[in-house]
Each structure stands twice: as C-alpha cells, then as structure tokens.
Motif scaffolding. Structure first.
Motif, PDB file in Angstrom:
ATOM      1  N   VAL A  32       0.939  -1.125  -0.021  1.00 34.10           N
ATOM      2  CA  VAL A  32       0.152   0.029   0.046  1.00 34.10           C
ATOM      3  C   VAL A  32       0.788   1.358   0.046  1.00 34.10           C
ATOM      4  O   VAL A  32       1.868   1.197   0.499  1.00 34.10           O
ATOM      5  CB  VAL A  32      -1.014  -0.056   1.114  1.00 34.10           C
ATOM      6  N   ASP A  33       0.483   2.280  -0.563  1.00 36.24           N
ATOM      7  CA  ASP A  33       0.923   3.662  -0.691  1.00 36.24           C
ATOM      8  C   ASP A  33       1.244   4.139   0.891  1.00 36.24           C
ATOM      9  O   ASP A  33       0.381   3.860   1.691  1.00 36.24           O
ATOM     10  CB  ASP A  33       0.254   4.611  -1.254  1.00 36.24           C
ATOM     11  N   ILE A  34       2.366   4.909   1.150  1.00 39.20           N
ATOM     12  CA  ILE A  34       2.483   5.442   2.131  1.00 39.20           C
ATOM     13  C   ILE A  34       2.614   7.210   1.972  1.00 39.20           C
ATOM     14  O   ILE A  34       3.356   7.517   1.075  1.00 39.20           O
ATOM     15  CB  ILE A  34       3.975   4.984   2.961  1.00 39.20           C
ATOM     16  N   ILE A  35       1.863   7.796   2.399  1.00 39.94           N
ATOM     17  CA  ILE A  35       1.658   9.279   2.466  1.00 39.94           C
ATOM     18  C   ILE A  35       2.111   9.906   3.796  1.00 39.94           C
ATOM     19  O   ILE A  35       1.402   9.969   4.761  1.00 39.94           O
ATOM     20  CB  ILE A  35       0.292   9.791   1.801  1.00 39.94           C
ATOM     21  N   PRO A  36       3.257  10.833   3.727  1.00 38.55           N
ATOM     22  CA  PRO A  36       3.451  11.284   4.923  1.00 38.55           C
ATOM     23  C   PRO A  36       2.762  12.483   5.074  1.00 38.55           C
ATOM     24  O   PRO A  36       2.471  13.440   4.258  1.00 38.55           O
ATOM     25  CB  PRO A  36       5.220  11.601   4.710  1.00 38.55           C
ATOM     26  N   VAL A  37       2.192  12.803   6.472  1.00 32.67           N
ATOM     27  CA  VAL A  37       1.408  13.629   6.887  1.00 32.67           C
ATOM     28  C   VAL A  37       1.932  14.345   8.294  1.00 32.67           C
ATOM     29  O   VAL A  37       2.215  13.433   9.012  1.00 32.67           O
ATOM     30  CB  VAL A  37      -0.064  13.156   7.073  1.00 32.67           C
ATOM     31  N   TYR A  38       1.783  15.476   8.538  1.00 36.64           N
ATOM     32  CA  TYR A  38       2.209  16.089   9.834  1.00 36.64           C
ATOM     33  C   TYR A  38       1.144  17.374  10.015  1.00 36.64           C
ATOM     34  O   TYR A  38       1.168  18.276   9.169  1.00 36.64           O
ATOM     35  CB  TYR A  38       3.726  16.479   9.551  1.00 36.64           C
TER      36      TYR A  38
END
Length: 88
Positions: A32-38
């Motif tokens: 699955v895709d990993i989308i960095p978020v902060y």
C-alpha cells in the motif's frame, strides 16, 4: 503513542520515529502507498496531564487514562492556527 503523549509540549514540535517503524514494514509488505502527513501546532490545542497517578497508570497500562483539557479547561480544542503538510 502513549509514550509520546507524555513527551509532547505546547512550545516544541518533536517527532518520535526511531522506534516506530512497524507501520512502514506492514505497508511495504501489503503493497500500500505511504503518504507522509504532519499537523504543525497539533500539540497546542489540548494540554495533557503529564504527571501524577493517572499518568503513571497510563504508562503501566499502555493506554491513555489521563486528563486533557483545552478551551475553558474542558476537552474542547483551543482555537489555534494549525498547518497541515503532506507528501506526494
């Protein structure tokens, strides 16, 4: 996590990632895709009781049973400016 909850500060933004890589391994394994978020400023909307018997119990149980508060000393987030950042 619970450990990071008790290390949070309204004045300093910190990330605790050195021991938190299990979700990355799982995502890679499952393809699955990993989308960095902060979310900058997130620790300023609520204050957490970081000491005392509830904090000790939270650490022992590895579950949050501590008190947190925001506006008017209620569990209502303070009106603070938040900045959302995400990767590609």
């Amino acid at each position: 996590g619970i450990a990071e909850l008790f290390l949070s500060s309204r004045k300093v933004e910190k990330l605790y990632l050195s021991k938190r890589k299990g979700f990355i391994k799982l995502a890679l394994r499952e393809g699955v895709d990993i989308i960095p978020v902060y979310l900058f400023g997130n620790t300023s909307v609520l204050t957490v009781l970081k000491s005392g018997p509830l904090a000790q119990l939270s650490r022992k149980l590895q579950a949050s049973v501590t008190y947190f508060w925001g506006a008017y000393y209620l569990p209502i987030p303070r009106s603070e400016k938040l900045v959302y950042a995400r990767g590609p």
